[in-house]
Design a protein around this motif. Structure first.
Motif, PDB file in Angstrom:
ATOM      1  N   VAL A 107       0.836  -1.203   0.000  1.00 41.14           N
ATOM      2  CA  VAL A 107       0.000   0.000   0.000  1.00 41.14           C
ATOM      3  C   VAL A 107       0.872   1.256   0.000  1.00 41.14           C
ATOM      4  O   VAL A 107       0.625   2.206  -0.746  1.00 41.14           O
ATOM      5  CB  VAL A 107      -0.947  -0.001   1.221  1.00 41.14           C
ATOM      6  N   GLY A 108       1.907   1.256   0.826  1.00 38.18           N
ATOM      7  CA  GLY A 108       2.815   2.394   0.894  1.00 38.18           C
ATOM      8  C   GLY A 108       3.574   2.607  -0.400  1.00 38.18           C
ATOM      9  O   GLY A 108       3.790   3.750  -0.824  1.00 38.18           O
ATOM     10  N   GLU A 109       3.975   1.503  -1.034  1.00 37.64           N
ATOM     11  CA  GLU A 109       4.698   1.605  -2.306  1.00 37.64           C
ATOM     12  C   GLU A 109       3.821   2.225  -3.391  1.00 37.64           C
ATOM     13  O   GLU A 109       4.277   3.066  -4.172  1.00 37.64           O
ATOM     14  CB  GLU A 109       5.175   0.215  -2.743  1.00 37.64           C
ATOM     15  N   LEU A 110       2.552   1.812  -3.418  1.00 36.17           N
ATOM     16  CA  LEU A 110       1.643   2.385  -4.410  1.00 36.17           C
ATOM     17  C   LEU A 110       1.400   3.869  -4.118  1.00 36.17           C
ATOM     18  O   LEU A 110       1.379   4.694  -5.044  1.00 36.17           O
ATOM     19  CB  LEU A 110       0.313   1.630  -4.426  1.00 36.17           C
ATOM     20  N   LEU A 111       1.234   4.216  -2.854  1.00 34.32           N
ATOM     21  CA  LEU A 111       1.045   5.621  -2.498  1.00 34.32           C
ATOM     22  C   LEU A 111       2.246   6.458  -2.937  1.00 34.32           C
ATOM     23  O   LEU A 111       2.079   7.556  -3.486  1.00 34.32           O
ATOM     24  CB  LEU A 111       0.829   5.770  -0.994  1.00 34.32           C
ATOM     25  N   ASN A 112       3.439   5.943  -2.708  1.00 32.86           N
ATOM     26  CA  ASN A 112       4.651   6.661  -3.127  1.00 32.86           C
ATOM     27  C   ASN A 112       4.644   6.928  -4.626  1.00 32.86           C
ATOM     28  O   ASN A 112       4.983   8.031  -5.083  1.00 32.86           O
ATOM     29  CB  ASN A 112       5.896   5.857  -2.752  1.00 32.86           C
ATOM     30  N   LYS A 121       7.305  14.073  -3.147  1.00 30.30           N
ATOM     31  CA  LYS A 121       7.941  13.025  -2.349  1.00 30.30           C
ATOM     32  C   LYS A 121       7.165  12.862  -1.057  1.00 30.30           C
ATOM     33  O   LYS A 121       6.829  13.841  -0.396  1.00 30.30           O
ATOM     34  CB  LYS A 121       9.393  13.384  -2.052  1.00 30.30           C
ATOM     35  N   ARG A 122       6.884  11.624  -0.717  1.00 29.98           N
ATOM     36  CA  ARG A 122       6.043  11.372   0.450  1.00 29.98           C
ATOM     37  C   ARG A 122       6.613  11.972   1.737  1.00 29.98           C
ATOM     38  O   ARG A 122       5.865  12.411   2.607  1.00 29.98           O
ATOM     39  CB  ARG A 122       5.840   9.866   0.625  1.00 29.98           C
ATOM     40  N   LYS A 123       7.927  12.026   1.861  1.00 29.74           N
ATOM     41  CA  LYS A 123       8.540  12.563   3.076  1.00 29.74           C
ATOM     42  C   LYS A 123       8.231  14.051   3.252  1.00 29.74           C
ATOM     43  O   LYS A 123       8.369  14.589   4.359  1.00 29.74           O
ATOM     44  CB  LYS A 123      10.059  12.352   3.043  1.00 29.74           C
ATOM     45  N   ASN A 124       7.786  14.700   2.179  1.00 35.39           N
ATOM     46  CA  ASN A 124       7.503  16.134   2.245  1.00 35.39           C
ATOM     47  C   ASN A 124       6.062  16.449   2.629  1.00 35.39           C
ATOM     48  O   ASN A 124       5.706  17.627   2.746  1.00 35.39           O
ATOM     49  CB  ASN A 124       7.825  16.796   0.906  1.00 35.39           C
TER      50      ASN A 124
END
Length: 239
Positions: A107-112, A121-124
């Motif tokens: 799920v996280g990989e797809l969101l990224n 970028k997800r970290k932002n």
């Protein structure tokens, strides 16, 4: 004999200033406003961190909650707490429950990938959930559970105070907006929610876990993502 003139006005002004706020220090050196901004950012982050810790304590104090009693960890949020974008999913799954952080595994990989498609970028950004504990066997949260946790979610949004809120999934949609119809009829439309006199633009879209099960709907999510990108440009948001 000549009288010496005294600048009474200057003296009075000094007395007035010291009456309002004593110990003023006047300098000819210009203020470094960049340092002032940096200090404000640090103070803002510290304040948000404190408020988020208090929020976590309040959520953990919930009693007689089946979700809490069957979970390993409370999942609050992750990412940049000062981000102009807050993303809200539905509820933690098994991997999120183990780690205590949102959007892990497939799920996280797809969101990224979805975010990178619009140069984010997800970290932002800052990610969270409508429900902070994993529902047993990953079932859909009940309306009663959604309502119970929506109080904390709305407080969460107010603390982060983003410029844009991305709502992923029907449970998150119901928690933020109160709408409990089919998400397919609500996604892709900009809405607004008012919390503590602040208005937040909201985009409702599908949750990544749903897209993994029903990949044919990715084309609709792509349309939603493009609308989000356009809104970021319109509001001149730096992310």
């Amino acid at each position: 004999m000549t009288k010496k003139m005294i600048n009474q006005k200057g003296k009075l002004n000094e007395e007035l200033i010291n009456t309002i706020e004593p110990n003023f220090v006047f300098k000819d050196k210009p203020i470094n406003r960049f340092n002032t901004l940096e200090i404000n950012d640090v103070n803002n982050s510290a304040n948000k961190t404190e408020l988020l810790n208090e929020l976590k304590k309040h959520i953990n104090s919930i009693e007689n909650c089946n979700l809490k009693n069957n979970s390993q960890n409370l999942v609050l949020g992750d990412g940049n707490i000062n981000s102009p974008i807050m993303l809200i999913g539905e509820a933690p799954g098994i991997e999120e429950d183990k780690s205590g952080t949102p959007f892990k595994g497939e799920v996280g990989e797809l969101l990224n990938k979805m975010l990178l498609a619009i140069q984010i970028k997800r970290k932002n950004i800052y990610c969270s959930y409508a429900i902070n504990f994993r529902p047993p066997e990953d079932r859909k949260p009940t309306s009663q559970e959604i309502k119970r946790y929506s109080f904390f979610l709305k407080e969460h949004i107010s603390i982060i105070n983003p410029k844009i809120v991305i709502v992923m999934g029907s449970s998150a949609m119901e928690a933020v907006t109160g709408i409990n119809t089919k998400i397919s009829s609500e996604r892709g439309k900009w809405k607004e929610v008012i919390l503590k006199n602040e208005t937040y633009p909201i985009m409702i879209t599908f949750n990544p876990s749903y897209l993994i099960r029903f990949p044919e709907n990715k084309k609709y999510s792509w349309e939603d993502l493009k609308r989000i990108k356009q809104k970021i440009q319109d509001l001149e948001i730096k992310i």
